[in-house]
Scaffold this motif. Sequence first.
Motif: not given
Length: 660
Positions: A98, A179, A181, A191-192, A350
């Motif tokens: 990420s 998910i 962040t 974020g991912q 996310n």
Amino acid sequence: MGKLYGYAGKILRVNLTNQKIIIENLNEKYARDYIGGRGIIARIAWDELKPGVDPFSPDNKLIFMTGPLTGILSPGSGRTALGGIAPQVYPRPWFTRSNSGGRFGPELKYCGFDGIIIEGASEKPVYLWIHDERQADILDAENLWGMDTFTTQRELAKIHGSETISIAIGPAGERLARIATINSGSGNAFGQGGFGAVMGSKKLKAIAVTSKRNAKEVNETGILEVADPKRLFKLWQKTLKLLQGGKAIPEEHLPTSYDGVEIKYPRKFHACTHACPGLCSRGRFIWSSFMWKDLPSKVFHVNESGTTMCIGPYFMGFETEAAAPAHVKWSLEFADGLVVKNLSDKLGINQWDFIGGIALAMFLCRCKGLKTEKDLGLDCPINPNDPNFWAKMLYMAAYRQGIGDYIAEGTARAAEKLGIPDELVPHVTCGYTEHGAGRGVWGFFEYPYWIVGALLWATDNRDPFADTGHTYPRIIYGTHYVGPLKPEQLKNLVRRLWGTEEAIAEGYEGKVAPAIWMQNRGCLTSSLPTDDYCFPIVASSFTEDGFGDPSLEAQLYAAVTGIEYTAEQLDKIGERIFNLERAIAVREGRTRKDDERVIPFFKRPNWTRRVTLDEEKFKKLLDEYYKARGWDPETGWPLKEKLLELGLDYVANELYKKRY
């Protein structure tokens, strides 16, 4: 090996289990062979992350890494890379990456560190404070646990001073949402991947960095030096001319509406990364990193401030393309949408997976009459035009309440548990939702362009468009800082870059070259680093032929480090990094069968012309890709001779000795 210009020269290793902090020397060979950021992360992961590690195990590691350009006034150099075993990946978590913009990476360099390796797990909430010249402490975070990311950052600034820059997790990360962040500021995030949940599993609430020096002062101390400052400044000027024509962006370029909603509020440009030269889209679109101040929300009765980046503005409005499975459209008053966008940042969710994944799937499902609110476990109407609906869904996901417990698991897992038909779920592969694939929030991305997207998706270990694929739509559609190119300019450009006009023409021919080039260059973008919204600068609205200068990364690297590489030599290092990441995936059990998992998604009709993937032609295209890469077409493994050619002897010896 001589002086390492551009590097701080130290890595901070933090073991949360035994509360020990060790300062290690940066491996100079790693710096030469893998540059920094994403490249060095992959090298450390090969050494230290063994196959089968659970993402929430203390054995998982969070590897934060800057690059030689970070913290220096090199254009777009503020991003920080992160790697580890990612809980978002589906069906089995594996190693991926990420990255985030903002000021965290530069401030880390100013404190004297190129990176941080977090390992082990604390029994109670803690945060890491890095300060002064190479000092670090593990401190109690009981009072911070439960706070949102904005409040956490404010509290840390109160404790350690206003110069403090922090990254933090919110309630979603604390509850191990896949998910979740890791956020910094108003809109920057890793974020991912779900790495916020990894921090949560380690009881690590935040990392705060307090440096009272600026880039010039750090250079004077000798902690961070540039080989050729004058050359670097000239390259900065050249970059500005290619991106902006060397002129200020005129006021009339600013958008006055978004999705039909008038934008009547004052705003100013806000760079999402340190030393930003580009100001995304030159102000033509609302996602151009604007800072908004005191917008009056009628629904939430607050005056809201914040930034809009990436997919965040989709909270304000979105409409599916004409050929989507169902017509979905929503539009929120801008101030109300900003409140919802900020809420997702505060909770640490996310946005790409939430908006472009499970929320869109639910809306499509509801529009087709396949699921009612009761079927989905909701006690309120599914109404994307109601800001309160969005807020409620975000809270439920962050706190794992009701259906939110499923949403927190990510789109692929949530849709499976909720029984949403596959054809309505914008999940491409390995737990990541549509991006550059023509069947979701990027429904505008037409055939044949998504053929290149399919190759990128098939052979990467995550959504490839966040840090690899932006070059392709940038030249085709004239996005980011590039205005639409003339047809002849575009043809000449792709011939110069990839050797054939077929790279953008109808059909499956000519699509391998742009995919491989972008993957290799994408590895460099996240290793130097440079901002992928700007680099590589392959096109420009301010040159006669529309061509930019793809060799700028090599020139910037040379000015900072004193090491002269051609663009082709740097691309070879990018190829080394990509093959190392592939070898890590192979060691984790990946084969060609995993690559082909993208096929069912792309066999759905795309959302503009309803073109579907030709499976037989795509498999032949994969054969062509593997051969061009030097990989075995049967298994998808890098061949031993390719690994040896790239200087990955240690990888070849392990893979082919143990035959994973």
